[in-house]
Design a protein around this motif. Structure first.
Motif, mmCIF file in Angstrom:
data_model
loop_
_atom_site.group_PDB
_atom_site.id
_atom_site.type_symbol
_atom_site.label_atom_id
_atom_site.label_comp_id
_atom_site.label_asym_id
_atom_site.label_seq_id
_atom_site.Cartn_x
_atom_site.Cartn_y
_atom_site.Cartn_z
ATOM 1 N N LYS A 81 -9.903 8.883 5.569
ATOM 2 C CA LYS A 81 -8.528 8.458 5.842
ATOM 3 C C LYS A 81 -8.077 7.590 4.680
ATOM 4 C CE LYS A 81 -9.466 8.398 10.749
ATOM 5 N NZ LYS A 81 -9.769 7.584 11.925
ATOM 6 N N VAL A 82 -6.911 7.892 4.177
ATOM 7 C CA VAL A 82 -6.366 7.079 3.088
ATOM 8 C C VAL A 82 -5.018 6.552 3.518
ATOM 9 C CG1 VAL A 82 -5.707 7.000 0.660
ATOM 10 C CG2 VAL A 82 -7.518 8.548 1.391
ATOM 11 N N SER A 83 -4.817 5.253 3.411
ATOM 12 C CA SER A 83 -3.482 4.730 3.660
ATOM 13 C C SER A 83 -3.049 3.833 2.521
ATOM 14 C CB SER A 83 -3.382 4.006 5.006
ATOM 15 O OG SER A 83 -4.591 3.473 5.389
ATOM 16 N N ILE A 84 -1.752 3.898 2.302
ATOM 17 C CA ILE A 84 -1.151 3.058 1.274
ATOM 18 C C ILE A 84 -0.583 1.851 2.002
ATOM 19 C CG2 ILE A 84 0.477 3.035 -0.651
ATOM 20 C CD1 ILE A 84 -0.965 5.592 -1.033
ATOM 21 N N GLU A 85 -1.158 0.703 1.720
ATOM 22 C CA GLU A 85 -0.679 -0.515 2.362
ATOM 23 C C GLU A 85 0.350 -1.175 1.450
ATOM 24 O OE1 GLU A 85 -4.431 -2.590 3.058
ATOM 25 O OE2 GLU A 85 -4.513 -1.707 5.069
ATOM 26 N N ASP A 86 0.840 -2.312 1.874
ATOM 27 C CA ASP A 86 1.840 -3.029 1.073
ATOM 28 C C ASP A 86 1.280 -3.398 -0.299
ATOM 29 O OD1 ASP A 86 3.537 -2.839 3.143
ATOM 30 O OD2 ASP A 86 3.227 -4.885 3.876
ATOM 31 N N GLU A 87 2.173 -3.631 -1.221
ATOM 32 C CA GLU A 87 1.801 -4.158 -2.554
ATOM 33 C C GLU A 87 0.793 -3.265 -3.272
ATOM 34 O OE1 GLU A 87 3.645 -6.570 -3.411
ATOM 35 O OE2 GLU A 87 4.314 -7.298 -1.451
ATOM 36 N N ARG A 88 0.928 -1.947 -3.124
ATOM 37 C CA ARG A 88 0.091 -0.993 -3.869
ATOM 38 C C ARG A 88 -1.407 -1.145 -3.583
ATOM 39 N NH1 ARG A 88 2.489 1.710 -7.773
ATOM 40 N NH2 ARG A 88 0.832 1.663 -9.317
ATOM 41 N N ILE A 89 -1.731 -1.500 -2.350
ATOM 42 C CA ILE A 89 -3.146 -1.527 -1.964
ATOM 43 C C ILE A 89 -3.474 -0.198 -1.283
ATOM 44 C CG2 ILE A 89 -4.868 -2.593 -0.454
ATOM 45 C CD1 ILE A 89 -3.265 -5.239 -0.875
ATOM 46 N N ILE A 90 -4.524 0.457 -1.794
ATOM 47 C CA ILE A 90 -4.989 1.705 -1.199
ATOM 48 C C ILE A 90 -6.190 1.396 -0.314
ATOM 49 C CG2 ILE A 90 -5.968 3.975 -1.675
ATOM 50 C CD1 ILE A 90 -4.517 3.950 -4.304
ATOM 51 N N LYS A 91 -6.097 1.820 0.940
ATOM 52 C CA LYS A 91 -7.234 1.648 1.855
ATOM 53 C C LYS A 91 -7.860 3.015 2.105
ATOM 54 C CE LYS A 91 -7.628 0.880 6.631
ATOM 55 N NZ LYS A 91 -7.096 0.210 7.816
ATOM 56 N N LYS A 145 -2.579 -1.542 -10.155
ATOM 57 C CA LYS A 145 -1.721 -2.385 -11.009
ATOM 58 C C LYS A 145 -0.256 -2.042 -10.770
ATOM 59 C CE LYS A 145 -5.050 -2.359 -14.816
ATOM 60 N NZ LYS A 145 -5.609 -0.979 -14.783
ATOM 61 N N ASP A 146 0.610 -2.950 -11.179
ATOM 62 C CA ASP A 146 2.049 -2.679 -11.092
ATOM 63 C C ASP A 146 2.376 -1.447 -11.920
ATOM 64 O OD1 ASP A 146 2.523 -4.778 -9.477
ATOM 65 O OD2 ASP A 146 3.105 -6.158 -11.089
ATOM 66 N N SER A 147 3.320 -0.685 -11.422
ATOM 67 C CA SER A 147 3.724 0.514 -12.147
ATOM 68 C C SER A 147 5.053 0.250 -12.846
ATOM 69 C CB SER A 147 3.877 1.661 -11.151
ATOM 70 O OG SER A 147 4.599 2.698 -11.732
ATOM 71 N N ASP A 148 5.182 0.813 -14.058
ATOM 72 C CA ASP A 148 6.464 0.688 -14.780
ATOM 73 C C ASP A 148 7.536 1.541 -14.120
ATOM 74 O OD1 ASP A 148 5.159 -0.902 -16.536
ATOM 75 O OD2 ASP A 148 4.736 0.697 -17.959
ATOM 76 N N ILE A 149 7.079 2.705 -13.636
ATOM 77 C CA ILE A 149 8.020 3.647 -13.035
ATOM 78 C C ILE A 149 8.048 3.431 -11.524
ATOM 79 C CG2 ILE A 149 8.681 6.073 -12.930
ATOM 80 C CD1 ILE A 149 6.302 6.470 -15.017
ATOM 81 N N ASN A 207 1.796 6.625 -8.701
ATOM 82 C CA ASN A 207 1.775 6.579 -10.159
ATOM 83 C C ASN A 207 0.654 5.687 -10.715
ATOM 84 O OD1 ASN A 207 2.780 7.313 -12.663
ATOM 85 N ND2 ASN A 207 3.967 5.413 -12.796
ATOM 86 N N PRO A 208 -0.595 5.975 -10.322
ATOM 87 C CA PRO A 208 -1.718 5.177 -10.829
ATOM 88 C C PRO A 208 -1.981 5.479 -12.305
ATOM 89 C CG PRO A 208 -2.537 7.048 -9.593
ATOM 90 C CD PRO A 208 -1.041 7.094 -9.474
ATOM 91 N N THR A 209 -2.715 4.588 -12.966
ATOM 92 C CA THR A 209 -3.143 4.887 -14.342
ATOM 93 C C THR A 209 -4.280 5.919 -14.278
ATOM 94 O OG1 THR A 209 -4.868 3.192 -14.377
ATOM 95 C CG2 THR A 209 -2.646 2.496 -15.029
ATOM 96 N N ILE A 210 -4.554 6.532 -15.428
ATOM 97 C CA ILE A 210 -5.657 7.505 -15.495
ATOM 98 C C ILE A 210 -6.970 6.820 -15.098
ATOM 99 C CG2 ILE A 210 -6.982 9.026 -17.028
ATOM 100 C CD1 ILE A 210 -4.208 10.072 -16.680
#
Ligand SMILES: Nc1ncnc2c1ncn2[C@@H]1O[C@H](COP(=O)(O)OP(=O)(O)O)[C@@H](O)[C@H]1O
Ligand SMILES: [Mg+2]
Length: 144
Positions: free
Chosen positions: A66-76, A139-143, A30-33
């Motif tokens: 390669k895309v991985s989602i790491e902890d705390e909403r970090i995209i690698k 960023k933190d997501s509301d949803i 749920n990233p921002t635009i």
């Protein structure tokens, strides 16, 4: 950890496919635009560099993402080619440096990637290829 990998031929017409696929994958967060536009721009610049500079448009070669989602909403994001490589990485990163002036290259791709992410590592060896490792904190997501 959630991960995806893409491998595709080094044709410039595959660049929108790469950019859209990565955007679709990270939509789960749920990233921002704005964040989505930034991620697409990062992919677009990294992939076009791999195709044009790494492989000189040799369509038989493969670009790997390669895309991985790491902890705390970090995209690698890893963007890798097995092509020409970069001799002087510091020089390549200088704003407006390009080795292809005649083709109207602005020399801003790596500068733009660096500006839009939180961390950029470039590993490159002449004639073995180039690997970009890019981290971006969402960023933190509301949803959710
Ligand atoms: N994957 C790559 N393989 C080989 N050389 C690269 C790669 N990516 C970047 N470079 C080198 O770094 C330079 C700067 O890249 P960039 O900032 O994107 O500018 P531009 O693509 O407009 O030349 C390129 O001109 C090229 O010499
Ligand atoms: Mg470029």
């Amino acid at each position: 950890m959630n991960q995806m990998e893409l491998s595709f031929n080094a044709k410039i017409e595959n660049e929108p496919f790469a950019r859209t696929s990565v955007a679709a994958f990270v939509t789960a967060l749920n990233p921002t635009i704005d964040e989505l536009v930034e991620i697409k721009t990062i992919i677009s610049e990294g992939v076009s560099n791999a195709i044009i500079h790494g492989y000189q448009n040799n369509a038989e070669c493969k670009v790997v993402i390669k895309v991985s989602i790491e902890d705390e909403r970090i995209i690698k994001i890893i963007i890798q080619d097995y092509g020409k490589g970069i001799e002087d990485i510091e020089e390549a990163k200088v704003p407006m440096y390009t080795s292809l002036k005649e083709l109207e290259h602005a020399g801003m791709g790596l500068t733009i990637i660096e500006a839009l992410c939180d961390n950029l590592e470039i590993h490159s060896t002449p004639n073995l290829g180039t690997k970009l490792t890019i981290r971006k904190q969402l960023k933190d997501s509301d949803i959710g």
